[in-house]
Design a protein around this motif. Structure first.
Motif, PDB file in Angstrom:
ATOM      1  N   ARG A   1      -7.691   2.553   4.009  1.00 49.20           N
ATOM      2  CA  ARG A   1      -7.258   1.809   2.969  1.00 49.20           C
ATOM      3  C   ARG A   1      -7.938   0.523   3.206  1.00 49.20           C
TER       4      ARG A   1
ATOM      5  N   CYS B   1      -9.575  -0.996  -0.441  1.00 45.28           N
ATOM      6  CA  CYS B   1      -8.674  -0.856  -1.500  1.00 45.28           C
ATOM      7  C   CYS B   1      -7.503  -1.623  -1.224  1.00 45.28           C
TER       8      CYS B   1
ATOM      9  N   SER C   1       0.999  -1.180   0.047  1.00 45.85           N
ATOM     10  CA  SER C   1       0.053  -0.133  -0.021  1.00 45.85           C
ATOM     11  C   SER C   1       0.930   1.349   0.064  1.00 45.85           C
TER      12      SER C   1
END
Length: 109
Positions: free
Chosen positions: A75, A80, A32
């Motif tokens: 996130r 995501c 990420s």
């Protein structure tokens, strides 16, 4: 570079792909990068606050740390990234942020 390697690898890279979201094609999500950048900034600012020992630097470092945690959580909540992708982003960000802060303090940069 890590994302490009995951994108071009053949089998066994499912762990590197983002969770499926309706309407979007799967793409590499490892690590990420949002979390990595925020972890980098948090470590660099915390290190700076410790070295310079100024109250406003401690306050700013605290704000950056809170934002880093919020970005990582967001996130995951928004699907995501998986928890593994976020954790790896955080580890890479902390490691590179630490090296950067150390190098800046020692005058190597």
């Amino acid at each position: 570079a890590i994302k490009l390697l995951c994108m071009h690898s053949s089998s066994g890279a499912e762990w590197a792909m983002r969770p499926r979201v309706d309407g979007l094609s799967p793409s590499p999500g490892f690590p990420s990068s949002h979390t990595m950048v925020m972890a980098f900034a948090a470590v660099a600012f915390v290190y700076d606050a410790i070295v310079r020992k100024e109250g406003r630097r401690y306050a700013f470092a605290t704000i950056i740390c809170v934002l880093a945690v919020l970005v990582a959580v967001s996130r995951y909540v928004q699907h995501c990234h998986s928890a593994t992708q976020i954790a790896c982003g955080a580890v890479l960000g902390v490691a590179t942020g630490g090296v950067f802060a150390w190098a800046m303090n020692k005058g190597h940069w």
